[in-house]
Each structure stands twice: as C-alpha cells, then as structure tokens.
Design a protein around this motif. Structure first.
Motif, PDB file in Angstrom:
ATOM      1  N   PHE A 245     -66.961 -42.221  31.345  1.00  0.00           N
ATOM      2  CA  PHE A 245     -66.411 -43.461  30.791  1.00  0.00           C
ATOM      3  C   PHE A 245     -64.906 -43.335  30.639  1.00  0.00           C
ATOM      4  CE2 PHE A 245     -70.800 -43.153  29.490  1.00  0.00           C
ATOM      5  CZ  PHE A 245     -71.281 -44.441  29.683  1.00  0.00           C
TER       6      PHE A 245
ATOM      7  N   CYS B 128     -60.929 -56.512  31.167  1.00  0.00           N
ATOM      8  CA  CYS B 128     -61.947 -56.683  32.213  1.00  0.00           C
ATOM      9  C   CYS B 128     -62.016 -58.113  32.745  1.00  0.00           C
ATOM     10  CB  CYS B 128     -63.315 -56.270  31.671  1.00  0.00           C
ATOM     11  SG  CYS B 128     -64.582 -56.324  32.949  1.00  0.00           S
TER      12      CYS B 128
ATOM     13  N   PRO C  83     -62.629 -51.686  34.529  1.00  0.00           N
ATOM     14  CA  PRO C  83     -63.756 -50.950  33.936  1.00  0.00           C
ATOM     15  C   PRO C  83     -64.989 -50.912  34.844  1.00  0.00           C
ATOM     16  CG  PRO C  83     -62.821 -52.510  32.364  1.00  0.00           C
ATOM     17  CD  PRO C  83     -62.189 -52.795  33.697  1.00  0.00           C
ATOM     18  N   SER C  84     -65.784 -49.855  34.721  1.00  0.00           N
ATOM     19  CA  SER C  84     -67.027 -49.713  35.494  1.00  0.00           C
ATOM     20  C   SER C  84     -68.264 -49.994  34.654  1.00  0.00           C
ATOM     21  CB  SER C  84     -67.150 -48.288  36.043  1.00  0.00           C
ATOM     22  OG  SER C  84     -66.001 -47.906  36.730  1.00  0.00           O
ATOM     23  N   PHE C  85     -68.141 -49.835  33.336  1.00  0.00           N
ATOM     24  CA  PHE C  85     -69.288 -50.036  32.446  1.00  0.00           C
ATOM     25  C   PHE C  85     -68.981 -51.192  31.494  1.00  0.00           C
ATOM     26  CE2 PHE C  85     -69.341 -45.623  33.776  1.00  0.00           C
ATOM     27  CZ  PHE C  85     -70.647 -45.464  34.208  1.00  0.00           C
TER      28      PHE C  85
ATOM     29  N   ASP D 122     -64.040 -49.058  29.530  1.00  0.00           N
ATOM     30  CA  ASP D 122     -65.493 -48.962  29.682  1.00  0.00           C
ATOM     31  C   ASP D 122     -66.193 -49.081  28.331  1.00  0.00           C
ATOM     32  OD1 ASP D 122     -65.613 -48.687  32.436  1.00  0.00           O
ATOM     33  OD2 ASP D 122     -65.400 -46.498  32.362  1.00  0.00           O
TER      34      ASP D 122
END
Ligand SMILES: [Zn+2]
Length: 218
Positions: A168, A34, A2-4, A172
């Motif tokens: 997203f 994550c 995940p990035s967010f 995310d």
C-alpha cells in the motif's frame, strides 16, 4: 494513482451523505488523491439527482418535490480557499484536505504519543463509536498486531506498508475486517504515515499487546 480503493458501498454511502464523520473524512481525503473514485462518486451523485428529477410525476406530491428541489438550490458551491504565501509555506502537502483541516499543524509537529517505533495521534475523539488515529511508523517497523470487532480503513499519506502480501502506497486504502489478524510492516526506506478509522474498539493480539495497551485508553 492509488491502486487500492474504498469499496463501492462506501463510495455510494459517501455520495448519499450517510457515512459517519470519521469515515467521510477518510473517503474524502482518498478522493482528493484518486480521480477514479471521484468519477465514481460523481456518477452516484448524478444518479441521486436523476432520482429526484424522476419525482416529477403525478404520483409524487408536487409540494414535496418543490421542497426537495429548493433545498438542493440552497446548497452553496464550495469556494476555493485563498491562502497567503506564509500560510502556504506552513501547509504539509502530504496531508490533503479535508484531513489537513483536522490536524492544525504539519505531520512533524503533531503531539505524537510514541511507543517504540510507532507514534500515534488521536483525532475525532468526540466520535465515540469510532477510533480515529494517525500513525507514524518508523521505516521497516511493524504496526501493533491486532484484530477488530468492526472494520478498519487505513489511508496511506506518506511512505508505504505491506500487509498480507499487498503493498500500500500514498492514497491507497486498506480495508480489514474482524476476520483478519494482521500486522502491517512499513517500507524499509521511509517512515510511513497513515490515517486509520476503526468502527469498533481494537483488540491487541500480539506480543506488543501488554506494551501497547496504554494506547487504547488514551
Ligand atoms: Zn480510489
């Protein structure tokens, strides 16, 4: 990956066990996807452990310390769940635990309440201070436009969406507060499934509001 991610405050409250059940389920389901946040939560938990160890001083009543430590000893480690091959075939791998345990079926078999291109399924209804819902948004469709009185956390389970220029994807977490009037749009190539927790009732603001208001009272 995940990035967010959930905010550090949320992860800290999660580690301390002080989140509401809906938010804890959302954060724990993000953690399943994550490794970065799992490491952060592990670190917060060991800080908490070190704090208790530091109570090993003359200033702290030793019986209090023993009682806290013995309570910690009583917490049982989680046992892995053993599943039969048939049960495994029923599992919707798009939904990690612990959220999966709240659904009772795969995403496709939920009793979706559908309006236009948006499906909604309420969970954790007993948590009156929160609104917790799964959304199924058809590829390319917008979610109902709304603002909030509180904070809304949205965890993507499958597909993706764009909101205020951010994209997203699975795992995310999008965080929106009362200052944001937003209208996320699902990716064009795939239906988007997500899990959203709001800690206050929603106010619909767009042209859909009259159309979608029945949702709010479900
Ligand atoms: Zn994370």
């Amino acid at each position: 990956m995940p990035s967010f991610h959930p905010s550090d405050d949320l992860l800290m409250d999660y580690a301390a066990g002080s989140l509401s059940e809906p938010k804890a389920v959302l954060v724990a389901t993000h953690l399943a996807l994550c490794p970065t946040c799992r490491a952060t939560v592990d670190a917060y938990e060991s800080v908490g452990g070190a704090l208790i160890e530091s109570m090993n001083s003359d200033r702290v009543d030793s019986s209090l310390r023993d009682s806290v430590l013995s309570q910690l000893d009583e917490i049982e480690p989680e046992r892995p769940t053993v599943m039969t091959r048939e049960a495994l075939a029923q599992v919707d791998l798009r939904v990690p635990e612990p959220l999966r345990g709240y659904l009772g079926s795969g995403l496709d078999d939920l009793d979706w309440k559908t309006r236009g291109r948006v499906g909604e399924w309420r969970i954790l209804k007993d948590q009156a201070s929160h609104t917790s819902r799964l959304f199924r948004i058809k590829a390319g469709a917008p979610m109902p436009q709304h603002t909030h009185d509180g904070t809304e956390l949205t965890l993507v389970l499958a597909g993706g969406f764009t909101d205020h220029g951010k994209h997203f994807l699975r795992g995310d977490v999008a965080t929106a507060d009362e200052t944001i009037d937003h209208r996320p749009i699902a990716d064009a190539d795939e239906d988007c499934y997500c899990f959203a927790v709001t800690d206050a009732p929603l106010r619909l603001t767009g042209t859909f509001s009259r159309f979608l208001n029945p949702f709010i009272d479900m």
